[in-house]
Design a protein around this motif. Structure first.
Motif, PDB file in Angstrom:
ATOM      1  N   VAL A  48      -2.030 -26.035 -46.517  1.00 36.82           N
ATOM      2  CA  VAL A  48      -2.296 -26.591 -47.837  1.00 36.82           C
ATOM      3  C   VAL A  48      -3.689 -27.203 -47.888  1.00 36.82           C
ATOM      4  CG1 VAL A  48      -1.625 -28.380 -49.481  1.00 36.82           C
ATOM      5  CG2 VAL A  48       0.136 -26.972 -48.402  1.00 36.82           C
ATOM      6  N   GLN A  49      -4.057 -27.929 -46.842  1.00 37.84           N
ATOM      7  CA  GLN A  49      -5.350 -28.606 -46.844  1.00 37.84           C
ATOM      8  C   GLN A  49      -6.528 -27.648 -46.676  1.00 37.84           C
ATOM      9  OE1 GLN A  49      -5.220 -32.723 -44.776  1.00 37.84           O
ATOM     10  NE2 GLN A  49      -3.408 -31.644 -44.022  1.00 37.84           N
ATOM     11  N   ALA A  91      -2.327 -24.968 -52.183  1.00 37.63           N
ATOM     12  CA  ALA A  91      -2.949 -26.229 -52.604  1.00 37.63           C
ATOM     13  C   ALA A  91      -2.765 -26.486 -54.085  1.00 37.63           C
ATOM     14  CB  ALA A  91      -4.434 -26.220 -52.256  1.00 37.63           C
ATOM     15  N   ALA A  92      -2.762 -25.429 -54.885  1.00 37.16           N
ATOM     16  CA  ALA A  92      -2.625 -25.586 -56.334  1.00 37.16           C
ATOM     17  C   ALA A  92      -1.216 -26.033 -56.722  1.00 37.16           C
ATOM     18  CB  ALA A  92      -2.975 -24.279 -57.037  1.00 37.16           C
ATOM     19  N   LEU A 117       0.406 -28.338 -55.049  1.00 35.21           N
ATOM     20  CA  LEU A 117       0.616 -29.683 -54.519  1.00 35.21           C
ATOM     21  C   LEU A 117       0.739 -30.696 -55.647  1.00 35.21           C
ATOM     22  CD1 LEU A 117       0.776 -31.531 -52.029  1.00 35.21           C
ATOM     23  CD2 LEU A 117      -1.719 -31.711 -52.110  1.00 35.21           C
ATOM     24  N   LYS A 164      -6.350 -30.842 -51.552  1.00 33.31           N
ATOM     25  CA  LYS A 164      -6.085 -29.502 -52.077  1.00 33.31           C
ATOM     26  C   LYS A 164      -7.226 -28.545 -51.705  1.00 33.31           C
ATOM     27  CE  LYS A 164      -4.382 -29.569 -56.367  1.00 33.31           C
ATOM     28  NZ  LYS A 164      -4.149 -29.976 -57.785  1.00 33.31           N
ATOM     29  N   THR A 216      -8.534 -27.063 -57.549  1.00 33.76           N
ATOM     30  CA  THR A 216      -8.521 -27.326 -56.112  1.00 33.76           C
ATOM     31  C   THR A 216      -9.952 -27.414 -55.600  1.00 33.76           C
ATOM     32  OG1 THR A 216      -8.552 -25.009 -55.373  1.00 33.76           O
ATOM     33  CG2 THR A 216      -6.401 -25.964 -55.962  1.00 33.76           C
TER      34      THR A 216
END
Length: 581
Positions: A216-217, A232-233, A235, A263, A476
């Motif tokens: 995710v990061q 990430a989007a 999150l 993100k 992001t």
């Protein structure tokens, strides 16, 4: 190597290394100091109990007895990604020739809570000890290991909770289906809970042993990102322990700049994430895969095949239904290993019929293998019990007593324990699919493939996705070039598990140098014909010089401001991360 990279620099990686022998020193990003006495480790162990442990380093036995049974067993075991995941002293990639090789931390915190992590951070700050974070341990840059460091390992924090309707803290937003995931979970574990058992979809990684938080990061492309966007989007909220030892819940209302940084701003850069909550989605009817290899009789006929493949992709496959790889090899072979969603087997066969008709009408092409179409109910796509019935699709953790759901794609087996020789990636704009530019792209791919295999990862570019997916990705931290790209071009080389100084298991330095030169030449050949943009943080060149622009583009200043606000002393450091000027 199924998911490796290239970059727009044409410089060989070995011209950037100091000589060719691997540098085993830690990157110069902050001094590594040990506590001044054992009493300091006692201080932390008093607070954490048996959750603080010395790190056992499996390679030590090989340095002592390279011909021994224990060493031979280790190098066999390294091909099991779950074995690697379970050892604090090991990483999924053993090293990168000319850059780094895995080295053990001094102690490991087997964290079970955010409070454990906060204690580790406070201790490291007081004593000037470098902190390292490891979840799945898949960092190609060596970011999940450092000699004599304090390793925070999150694998015990893998609880997964489904929500029918989730609202972030202090938010007035409408509830949405979501899942909260402990940062130490692996994506295979998440897919089993969310999809197989829960009947929902969450955007994650293609590789089942990749850690949730790290993916995710880094932005978070997966096999179906053309349909569902970046991890990430999705999150919605995260729990993170920042450099001051404070446990924070961040979302769009609380610490929104920190949420933005998480993100896609890079794992272990702004703090240590302990939990993430991601939006989930309705399942499509099917997930599936399409596999095919075609060989051309000559360079000329291969160039025609490349052109036809690009035209077919642009006119038929370009959109949310299709993802994964199209590869062009030096032996004039086109290898297709793509995935699809919400299509039946009949629809897939009908879709590809015009392409097959074109190939069949020409004597200069032959199928190396018959086309394979696998279309399964979406709920079964990550079901280990179902996948056992499909020979050759998945491998299993074969250790005694291992969880029967520990599965990984058979195609990822050779990646476990690998040593990288070279890795580059670059996004290709969707404009290159236009008829007036398609020939240039075909010429570039042919020229590149004369040096090395090059692949187009069509799921790692968001052009062709829905407006909602594109809009969410724009919020992001990833390089905006990814949003305008139809694919990520990847060119890379790797060798089997190896370690310097272990007789019989030394890295092949000569081959690594030769392969890296081929990769460099291939990328240069592509870029002589077309313009490429940026690179994907998680799959990029260790030696990339313009890394800030390549990974984040115009988002870098915003990320740097957040880094300065939440980690002004630079407690969290790693190779090519925000703030490492």
């Amino acid at each position: 190597m199924n998911r490796r990279s290239i970059l727009k620099s044409g410089i060989s990686v070995f011209s950037l290394a100091s000589g060719f022998l691997p540098s085993l020193a830690e990157p110069s990003m902050g001094a590594v100091e040990e506590p001044k006495s054992a009493d300091l480790w006692y201080e932390l162990s008093h607070e954490l109990g048996d959750r603080l442990q010395p790190v056992k380093w499996p390679f030590a036995v090989c340095l002592r007895e390279p011909d021994g049974v224990a060493c031979r067993t280790l190098f066999q075991s390294i091909r099991n990604p779950f074995f690697l995941s379970d050892h604090p002293g090991l990483t999924q990639t053993s090293g990168w020739v000319g850059a780094w090789f895995a080295k053990p931390s001094k102690r490991v915190v087997e964290a079970e809570s955010a409070e454990d992590i906060a204690a580790a951070i406070r201790f490291a700050r007081r004593n000037g000890i470098r902190l390292i974070v490891k979840g799945g341990g898949h960092s190609y840059k060596g970011c999940s290991n450092a000699a004599n460091s304090l390793l925070v390992r999150t694998r015990r924090m893998k609880e997964i909770t489904l929500h029918d309707g989730f609202v972030p803290k202090h938010s007035t937003a409408e509830p949405v289906p979501a899942v909260s995931i402990g940062s130490g979970a692996l994506w295979g574990e998440v897919y089993r809970t969310v999809t197989v058992e829960g009947g929902r979809y969450v955007q994650g990684g293609g590789c089942l042993t990749v850690g949730v938080a790290g993916l995710v990061q880094s932005g978070g492309f997966g096999s179906f990102s053309k349909s569902y966007g970046l991890a990430a989007a999705s999150l919605l909220e995260a729990e993170i322990v920042t450099a001051d030892g404070v446990i924070r819940t961040v979302n769009a209302n609380q610490d929104p700049e920190l949420l933005f940084a998480l993100k896609g701003g890079g794992g272990g850069t702004f703090g240590i994430v302990t939990r993430l909550t991601l939006q989930t989605y309705d399942l499509p009817a099917t997930f599936g895969a399409f596999l095919l290899d075609i060989r051309a009789a000559s360079d000329t006929s291969f160039r025609a095949l490349i052109g036809q493949m690009l035209a077919f992709y642009a006119e038929t496959l370009f959109g949310p239904h299709w993802g994964e790889q199209i590869r062009f090899r030096p032996d004039n072979t086109l290898s297709i290993s793509m995935v699809f969603q919400n299509l039946t087997r009949t629809e897939v066969e009908s879709c590809w019929a015009p392409f097959f008709d074109w190939v069949a009408s020409r004597d200069e092409y032959r199928l190396i293998s018959s086309p394979t179409v696998l279309a399964v109910p979406a709920r079964s796509f990550w079901d280990g019990e179902f996948l056992r019935t499909l020979p050759g699709v998945v491998s299993f953790d074969n250790r005694p007593g291992a969880n029967k759901y520990n599965i990984y794609w058979a195609g990822n087996r050779e990646e476990a324990g690998q040593v990288i020789h070279a890795y580059r990636s670059a996004w290709l704009s969707a404009d290159l699919l236009d008829m007036h530019q398609r020939d240039q792209l075909a010429d570039g791919l042919l020229a590149a493939s004369r040096h090395w295999s090059i692949s187009l990862h069509t799921n790692k570019g968001l052009a062709g996705a829905s407006k909602d997916v594109v809009r969410a990705a724009a919020e992001t931290a990833i390089n905006p070039a990814a949003i305008e790209a139809f694919a990520l071009a990847i060119c890379a080389s790797e060798g089997p598990p190896a370690y310097p100084g272990v007789e019989g298991h030394e890295p092949d330095y000569a081959r690594a140098k030769q392969d890296a030169n081929h990769v460099s030449s291939a990328m240069a050949a592509l870029q002589e014909h077309v313009v490429t943009s940026g690179s994907y943080l998680a799959e990029s060149d260790y030696f990339e010089q313009d890394w800030k622009s390549a990974f984040w583009g115009e988002n870098y200043p915003r990320l740097l401001s957040t880094k300065q606000a939440y980690d002004p002393e630079g407690i969290f450091v790693a190779h090519h991360t925000v703030g490492q000027e």
